[in-house]
Design an enzyme around this catalytic site. Sequence first.
Site, mmCIF file in Angstrom:
data_model
loop_
_atom_site.group_PDB
_atom_site.id
_atom_site.type_symbol
_atom_site.label_atom_id
_atom_site.label_comp_id
_atom_site.label_asym_id
_atom_site.label_seq_id
_atom_site.Cartn_x
_atom_site.Cartn_y
_atom_site.Cartn_z
ATOM 1 N N THR A 74 4.227 -3.792 0.417
ATOM 2 C CA THR A 74 3.814 -4.612 -0.729
ATOM 3 C C THR A 74 5.040 -5.097 -1.495
ATOM 4 O O THR A 74 5.091 -6.248 -1.951
ATOM 5 C CB THR A 74 2.897 -3.790 -1.656
ATOM 6 O OG1 THR A 74 1.718 -3.431 -0.928
ATOM 7 C CG2 THR A 74 2.511 -4.556 -2.902
ATOM 8 N N ALA A 80 -3.270 0.848 -2.155
ATOM 9 C CA ALA A 80 -4.634 0.900 -1.622
ATOM 10 C C ALA A 80 -5.605 1.231 -2.747
ATOM 11 O O ALA A 80 -5.274 1.958 -3.684
ATOM 12 C CB ALA A 80 -4.720 1.944 -0.510
ATOM 13 N N HIS A 122 -1.959 -5.388 -0.718
ATOM 14 C CA HIS A 122 -1.548 -3.987 -0.843
ATOM 15 C C HIS A 122 -1.283 -3.373 0.515
ATOM 16 O O HIS A 122 -1.685 -3.904 1.557
ATOM 17 C CB HIS A 122 -2.619 -3.190 -1.591
ATOM 18 C CG HIS A 122 -3.879 -2.924 -0.809
ATOM 19 N ND1 HIS A 122 -3.946 -1.985 0.190
ATOM 20 C CD2 HIS A 122 -5.129 -3.477 -0.892
ATOM 21 C CE1 HIS A 122 -5.173 -1.953 0.684
ATOM 22 N NE2 HIS A 122 -5.917 -2.857 0.055
ATOM 23 N N CYS A 123 -0.603 -2.222 0.482
ATOM 24 C CA CYS A 123 -0.443 -1.374 1.659
ATOM 25 C C CYS A 123 -1.038 -0.010 1.288
ATOM 26 O O CYS A 123 -2.127 0.029 0.739
ATOM 27 C CB CYS A 123 1.018 -1.302 2.098
ATOM 28 S SG CYS A 123 2.185 -0.891 0.771
ATOM 29 N N SER A 124 -0.343 1.091 1.566
ATOM 30 C CA SER A 124 -0.856 2.404 1.140
ATOM 31 C C SER A 124 -0.418 2.732 -0.282
ATOM 32 O O SER A 124 -1.236 2.831 -1.186
ATOM 33 C CB SER A 124 -0.388 3.508 2.101
ATOM 34 O OG SER A 124 -1.090 3.440 3.321
#
Length: 265
Positions: A164, A38, A156-158
């Site tokens: 990802t 992120a 993206h993710c976190s």
Amino acid sequence: MSGREWDLVGAPNARDLGGLVGADGRRVRSGVLLRTPALGRLTDEDLPVLAKLGPACVVDLRDHSEMDVAPPDRLPGEPTVVHLPVHDAEHPVFTYVSAMLLGHDLTAYADLAEQGTPAAMEAIYRWFVTGESARAGFAEAVRLAALEENLPLLYHCSAGKDRTGWLTVVLLHVLGVDEAAIRADYLANNALTESLREVILEAMAKRQPGLDVDAVRPVLEVRDAYLDAAYDEVRRVHGSFGAYLRDGLGVDDDRVSRLRALLLE
């Protein structure tokens, strides 16, 4: 490992997949597939670097519950932003990782620690293959990557390592990159985030005396066993990765050809 000529201070495991060798010895083009965590922690100095990379489309794999408690992505320009939440409330690892990254209280996750975080992580990776929102999100992300107007594509993710990471595995398999190189890119996360990981763990230990850091560490890492769990699930359900791409994600031969034409040199 794919090379890169840029770094983002606020996203230490961000990288370009360019340079990896794919089908017919053709390399993945530089600057077209960008994997990151992120982007809410980017520094002011990071923004011109990201602007130069110029993502046309940003795919965010987080659920709204994760986004609501995190700083908003810092994005230069006006890229198309597509939210494809790969999330399952039955797997609290997602929100656990977010809570750790944001410095939130972890007392609500006592059951997860009891289950054992490596086992929970392996369960998540199996779910990546069979879960409904996982299949839908990863399939749509691959479809977006096949459209020239979405390139460069940033996703993206976190933490930029699990959802990802699996999407990267999928894309690189489509492009014909060999499994050893795919695994090396996946595992690169640990070295890239080592200093950040230790800072997070140290801060958590200070906030919560008695915290078992060794129980928490597996959630902040990637491991061979996690990737193997997903590969095992692919074989169990579909028999082969090609069948998973076709039957699980709807990536037919035409889309494979399109992606290779667009993304390989």
